[in-house]
Design an enzyme around this catalytic site. Structure first.
Site, PDB file in Angstrom:
ATOM      1  CB  SER A  22      -0.977  -0.003   1.187  1.00 43.27           C
ATOM      2  OG  SER A  22      -1.971  -0.983   0.996  1.00 43.27           O
ATOM      3  CE  LYS A  71      -9.403  -5.905   4.614  1.00 38.71           C
ATOM      4  NZ  LYS A  71      -9.579  -6.292   3.191  1.00 38.71           N
ATOM      5  N   GLY A 131     -16.047 -20.406  -2.735  1.00 37.39           N
ATOM      6  CA  GLY A 131     -15.849 -20.048  -1.340  1.00 37.39           C
ATOM      7  C   GLY A 131     -17.103 -19.443  -0.749  1.00 37.39           C
ATOM      8  N   GLY A 133     -16.794 -17.632   2.565  1.00 37.52           N
ATOM      9  CA  GLY A 133     -16.377 -16.816   3.700  1.00 37.52           C
ATOM     10  C   GLY A 133     -16.776 -15.363   3.538  1.00 37.52           C
ATOM     11  N   GLY A 134     -16.148 -14.486   4.338  1.00 38.48           N
ATOM     12  CA  GLY A 134     -16.504 -13.071   4.306  1.00 38.48           C
ATOM     13  C   GLY A 134     -16.242 -12.411   2.973  1.00 38.48           C
ATOM     14  CG  LEU A 228     -11.203 -12.136  -5.323  1.00 38.73           C
ATOM     15  CD1 LEU A 228     -12.194 -11.710  -4.247  1.00 38.73           C
ATOM     16  CD2 LEU A 228     -11.237 -11.156  -6.490  1.00 38.73           C
ATOM     17  N   GLY A 251      -5.732 -10.641  -8.384  1.00 38.51           N
ATOM     18  CA  GLY A 251      -6.314  -9.594  -7.561  1.00 38.51           C
ATOM     19  C   GLY A 251      -5.474  -8.347  -7.415  1.00 38.51           C
TER      20      GLY A 251
END
Length: 291
Positions: A22, A71, A131, A133-134, A228, A251
């Site tokens: 980042s 998160k 998947g 998940g979140g 991703l 991703g």
């Protein structure tokens, strides 16, 4: 740049953050746009998240990104939430407001922007999500909002997938999402090929020779595969998609655009395509990514 008393600070909180890409995104953007701004990672140990958020506000940080494992954990410490972040139940960007931070989710808008950049449309598509998940839940919400014709969640066990499907169908107000186990992909229509989005961590460094689905017959149903994962940049899932005639993407552009959207929220400025490409090139040179 010349750091001085007017320099604004943005940063990333998470655990770990040592391999983040980042700073390459945000510091490239700031330098190119003439913003007196620097971006740095902050390693926040378990149990210190509330103090970190309050400290970031007290220290006058302009904005903060949030990565694993915080998160969802960060939500109780925010002043308010953007509706999309509230719907998804996860925050990756904090924007300074009077009295506290407002939480946003730029991951899914970042994925959508990356897909548009790659010429991949969701509207009218039959979408497979691997998947439950979140991340898969967030992708399903995004795909529903962007006009997918049908969404099928494939997971090793179907119970978790059904929970996600029921939630998204309730939000959409119609029966849009259905579920299958990974081995039941043979029940998919023989009349079409699908847009498949790989939303698990299977195949991520260091277990790079794994894919959540190994059977070539599955990949023959896929016209475009989006993994991703961005480390490695060429996953086994992507190779299997290509070997069976489909297009494959990782991703990394999602990582880029979630960062660009966060930067735009913090500064109120718009990042153009040429600068986005420059940031992408700089980020790509930064070695093995973590975020």
């Amino acid at each position: 740049m010349n750091v001085n008393g007017f320099t604004r600070i943005c940063g990333l909180i998470g655990n770990p953050v040592e391999h983040t890409m980042s700073p390459a995104i945000h510091n490239t953007l700031a330098a190119a746009m003439g913003e007196n701004l620097v971006y740095v990672p902050f390693h926040v140990t378990e149990g210190c998240l509330e103090a970190a958020v309050k400290g970031a506000y007290s220290l006058n940080l302009l904005g903060v990104n949030v990565t694993i494992p915080y998160k969802s954990q960060v939500i109780p410490f925010l002043k308010e939430m953007d509706p999309l972040a509230e719907t998804i139940g996860a925050v990756n960007t904090l924007v300074r407001t009077d009295g506290g931070f407002k939480g946003f989710n730029t991951d899914m808008p970042g994925l959508y922007r990356a897909m548009c950049e790659d010429g991949v449309s969701i509207e009218g598509e039959h979408v497979l999500i691997l998947g439950a998940g979140g991340v898969a839940r967030a992708v399903a919400i995004m795909a529903a909002e962007k006009g997918a014709a049908e969404i099928t969640i494939l997971n090793r066990t179907v119970e978790k997938a059904r929970t996600v499907a029921e939630e998204v169908n309730s939000m959409a107000g119609k029966s849009l999402v259905n579920t299958l186990t990974l081995k039941d992909y043979t029940l998919l229509s023989e009349e079409r090929r699908y847009l498949a989005i790989q939303a698990t961590n299977v195949g991520m460094y260091p277990d790079m020779e794994k894919a959540v689905q190994e059977e070539a017959a599955f990949y023959k149903k896929v016209h475009t595969g989006y993994d991703l994962i961005f480390n490695p940049t060429d996953t086994r899932f992507m190779r299997l998609v290509r070997e069976n005639g489909g297009r494959a993407y990782n991703g990394l552009k999602m990582l880029l655009y979630q960062g660009i959207i966060a930067y735009e929220l913090w500064t109120g400025r718009t990042v153009g395509d040429a600068l986005a490409r420059r940031a992408y090139e700089e980020m790509s040179r930064n070695g093995s990514p973590r975020r």
